[in-house]
Enzyme design. Structure first.
Site, PDB file in Angstrom:
ATOM      1  N   CYS A  45       0.833  -1.206   0.000  1.00  0.00           N
ATOM      2  CA  CYS A  45       0.000   0.000   0.000  1.00  0.00           C
ATOM      3  C   CYS A  45       0.867   1.254   0.000  1.00  0.00           C
ATOM      4  O   CYS A  45       0.477   2.282  -0.554  1.00  0.00           O
ATOM      5  CB  CYS A  45      -0.961  -0.006   1.178  1.00  0.00           C
ATOM      6  N   HIS A  57      -1.694   1.695   7.396  1.00  0.00           N
ATOM      7  CA  HIS A  57      -2.136   1.509   6.014  1.00  0.00           C
ATOM      8  C   HIS A  57      -2.031   2.839   5.287  1.00  0.00           C
ATOM      9  O   HIS A  57      -2.354   3.892   5.825  1.00  0.00           O
ATOM     10  CB  HIS A  57      -3.582   1.000   5.997  1.00  0.00           C
TER      11      HIS A  57
END
Length: 842
Positions: free
Chosen positions: A285, A788
């Site tokens: 990510c 994230h």
């Protein structure tokens, strides 16, 4: 078998000091003889730490116990590690000879063996997580798991698969089966590694068997290390890249017009471009967020979607032979092709790992480090200067600033001329002043982005629920860079902990103890604000040697014996002796833990109060198997595990709910910290910029040699912005690193979206516009231990914002893009009318 029984069978040296000496020597010997193929063994860090501490404790550790790092879903005969374990935190690696000694002394296991592999630039690493490929057999649609080193060749993969499925290699075809679609036919004679072939963890491959032919591979690219055989146009690949024999991409295929509509895509002409997501290949990510921000940088879109092959510098020793620029260009063309299906950046990931080994594998990384590498690498790959002339940096020597700045920029451009310099590089003025003689030095240096510090408080508010007869939440203030010991001391003071008492802290998740927090030096940054922490209060005599933890979970009464998804409430913890216990012993322990829940008056028609001497406990008690989600009836002669918490499940039916008030004691836990708008920290982007530009003394490790004193001095340094680029990138310094601390700062930074005016911060008054507009943000949510990355980007042609969360792309209102997760900000210069008119004329 008890610990004592086990230790009687071991053969240990006379002293623990002797053990440590032997292990140290064996580790040193292994480090002096590194070579590919050497065996290393994975050991639970919890056990290894207890062994290291044993020299300061009266007893040795028990047998080696690796069960806390093994996936409970894996086969007991082939134990597999849990995903995303961290070396030094969850496990340690020891050479083969050390493992043999530890097993000789302590026995235990299970054995988890791994190999040392050699990567680029002769660097060695232990392949802790080999590739796990998911094989589908096209003949019967059956599936199997194939495990192999990422350094194994494609040819070796064929041998593994054919051996496992009983197929002749001449009749087998193995496809890259990404997203269950045939995309690439793997060449059985290829020596290319599986990593170079873009095969990732949990990747799908497909086996086809041709019983009617010995070999019918379509090797249309004969001589290539990997043959790409297109199976019709795929939605996820608007363009194909075929590596040539020299490893470079075939540019005749690369320069396909990305705006040429592909009728097979299933999308109409009205489909928007620039809205394709990127598949997460395993902790990528950070990479996806960075790439989406670059892919929505207007000058880059204009540049990379045209033919830039003439700019590629294949001979630059500081570059990557143009291969990084080619990979970025190819990926941008896919992202800007028609359609909305996500793109799998596997080829780009492989190229990135080739030239930047720090980004290889599947660990999480910092997107700012990724951005820095990409901008530097792209510049060197696209540098039009083939022969760099030598230039000597000169001091100002009293000359006017504008003269010196222009001279230094001219020297810089003589050696560095690329689209990256043209678009992203600015110039700042650096002034050093000697604190002794007052001598000052002025230089003008280029920059690619600005890293801004974040002013922040030094303390943190944390809420922990203490269990002791009742459940009471305590909110305490601790140092933001503090340790678990600081939190434990603060909670102890708040709840009035006595000298003969102690606290056991635990992280509770999904109605179970996710992790016991028993390391006093653990950084508090490892505890996130949305975690739920409990503290179990015990008398010291209940803990220590000869004691084992019992973890009591709660489940609604069901007919089956499965636990998954049926737990409720908060687990309770007790310590018991490590000896054998009868069922009534365990009943008594659980009854004591649940006594605070006992209702004072039983409802009409419910169980009557029991008389003295009668058995009060009436729950059904089960043992939760650590290797599965199944429950087993508790045996009458129960022995708890001395090395890890033993989980017991108490099943509640209507009768128990009437007798015990679970709602007041076992209800939801509060989060460690719940942010509210009234107390949230907030700073402005301008205050961060001013902190960056403020005068400050150099650090002791960064002394300046004064040309007048001829001595190294701790000079004062002052920065000023002099020349700003078209694309201005702000990196908010949210991550703080010291020798013993890693911490994330979640302070909300209020940044302008429109009309960011930097005029007062720029010393060069050359009439250029210093007004900027935000067009992209890289966000990081979560803490240091994980988190994230996502991205927000604005489509300029429709003046609308979108969120890019790996493969998912969705519209987002502009009012929602400001958050404390903002990490890297991308601004574009708003040109004045005269500048825009001049550019149109050009």
């Amino acid at each position: 078998m008890t610990i004592c029984d086990s230790m009687m069978e071991t053969h240990v040296p006379c002293t623990l000091e002797e053990e440590r000496r032997i292990v140290t020597e064996l580790i040193s010997e292994a480090e002096d003889n590194l070579k590919e193929g050497n065996l290393y063994f994975v050991i639970s860090n919890r056990w290894y730490t207890s062994w290291q501490r044993s020299s300061r404790e009266p007893t040795r550790p028990g047998p080696i116990d690796n069960h806390d790092i093994i996936d409970t879903q894996s086969d007991a005969s082939d134990p597999q590690l849990c995903r995303r374990l961290e070396e030094g935190v969850d496990y340690v690696l020891v050479p083969q000879q050390v493992w043999r000694k530890l097993v000789e002394w302590y026995k235990g296991g299970p054995t988890i063996q791994r190999k040392l592999i050699c990567q680029r630039f002769q660097s060695y690493s232990v392949e802790v997580y080999p590739l796990c490929l998911k094989l589908t057999d096209s003949r019967d649609k059956s599936s199997a798991t194939i495990r192999s080193s990422k350094q194994a060749s494609v040819g070796q993969l064929y041998e593994l698969v054919c051996s496992a499925r009983g197929v002749s290699k001449e009749k087998a075809r193995i496809w890259d089966y990404f997203e269950k679609k045939k995309s690439v036919l793997l060449d059985p004679s290829s020596e290319r590694t599986l990593e170079e072939s873009c095969l990732q963890v949990d990747h799908d491959i497909l086996l086809e068997v041709d019983e009617n032919a010995s070999s019918k591979y379509d090797m249309s690219s004969a001589g290539n290390e990997l043959a790409l055989v297109p199976v019709g146009p795929t939605r996820s690949d608007a363009t194909n890249t075929m590596p040539g024999a020299n490893g470079h991409s075939n540019r005749s295929m690369f320069w396909k017009d990305p705006f040429e509509h592909d009728s097979s895509s299933g999308f109409g002409e009205r489909e928007k471009r620039g809205l394709r997501g990127l598949h997460n290949l395993g902790n990528t990510c950070f990479m996806n967020s960075t790439l989406q921000c670059l892919a929505h940088t207007p000058p880059f879109v204009d540049y990379f979607l045209k033919d830039y092959s003439d700019d590629i510098n294949e001979d630059n020793p500081l570059g990557m032979r143009g291969e990084l620029a080619t990979a970025v260009g190819e990926l941008l063309r896919k992202l800007w092709s028609y359609g909305k299906n996500a793109v799998a950046p596997r080829f780009f990931k492989t190229e990135l790992a080739r030239f930047a080994p720090q980004f290889s594998g599947y660990n999480q990384h910092d997107c700012q480090e990724m951005l820095s590498f990409l901008l530097d690498g792209l510049h060197e790959d696209l540098n039009k200067v083939k022969q760099k002339s030598y230039t000597e940096s000169k001091d100002s020597d009293g000359r006017p600033d504008d003269e010196v700045a222009e001279e230094m920029w001219k020297y810089h451009k003589a050696r560095n001329d690329s689209v990256i310099v043209d678009v992203c590089q600015g110039q700042y003025k650096s002034t050093l002043v000697c604190p002794d003689c007052g001598k000052f030095s002025i230089t003008f240096d280029p920059f690619m982005y600005l890293t801004l510090p974040l002013p922040t408080s030094l303390t943190r508010s944390m809420t922990v629920s203490v269990f002791y007869g009742d459940r009471t939440p305590y909110t305490v203030t601790v140092p933001k860079d503090g340790s678990l010991g600081d939190l434990s001391n603060a909670i102890g003071a708040a709840c009035g902990l006595k000298d003969d008492e102690s606290l056991l802290l635990a992280d509770v998740y999904a109605h179970k103890v996710y992790k016991y927090l028993e390391t006093p030096l653990l950084s508090l940054s490892e505890i996130r604000d949305n975690d739920r922490i409990v503290a179990y209060r015990f008398n010291q005599m209940h803990r220590g040697p000869g004691k084992a933890k019992l973890e009591i979970l709660h489940s609604e009464q069901k007919q089956d014996a499965e636990i998954s998804g049926k737990l409720f409430g908060i687990p309770l913890v007790a310590y018991v002796n490590t000896e054998r216990h009868s069922g009534s012993d365990i009943d008594a322990v659980i009854s004591g833990l649940l006594s605070p829940l006992h209702r004072t008056h039983s409802p009409a028609g419910s169980l009557e109060d029991t008389t003295v001497g009668e058995k009060e406990f009436s729950f059904s008690v089960f043992w939760l198997d650590r290797y599965s989600s199944g429950l087993k009836p508790l045996e009458s002669d129960f022995v708890p595990n001395p090395l890890s918490a033993t989980r017991l499940v108490v099943k509640w039916d209507e009768k128990e709910h009437e007798k015990y008030d679970s709602s007041s004691y076992l209800n939801d836990l509060p989060e460690v910290y719940k942010e509210t708008s009234s107390v949230a920290e907030e700073v402005s982007l301008f205050s961060c910029l001013e902190a960056f530009l403020a005068e400050e003394p150099l650090g002791p490790d960064d002394m300046w040699r004064c040309p007048a004193c001829k001595e190294h001095r701790q000079a004062n340094k002052k920065l000023n912005l002099w020349k700003l680029p078209e694309i201005l990138v702000f990196h908010l310094k949210r991550f703080a690193y010291t020798r013993i601390l890693k911490n994330k700062i979640d302070t909300f930074v209020n940044f302008p979206i429109h009309d960011l005016d930097l005029s007062k911060y720029v010393k060069n008054k050359e009439g250029e516009s210093y007004l900027y507009e935000l067009y992209a943000i890289s966000n990081h949510e979560g803490g240091m231990g994980g988190g994230h990355y996502t991205a927000y980007a604005k489509l300029m042609d429709e003046n609308k914002w979108y969120e890019f969360d790996d493969s998912r792309v969705s519209a987002i209102d502009e009012s929602k893009i400001k958050s404390s997760a903002a990490y890297v900000l991308f601004y574009r210069r708003v040109r004045s009318e005269s500048e825009a008119s001049s550019m149109d004329e050009d």
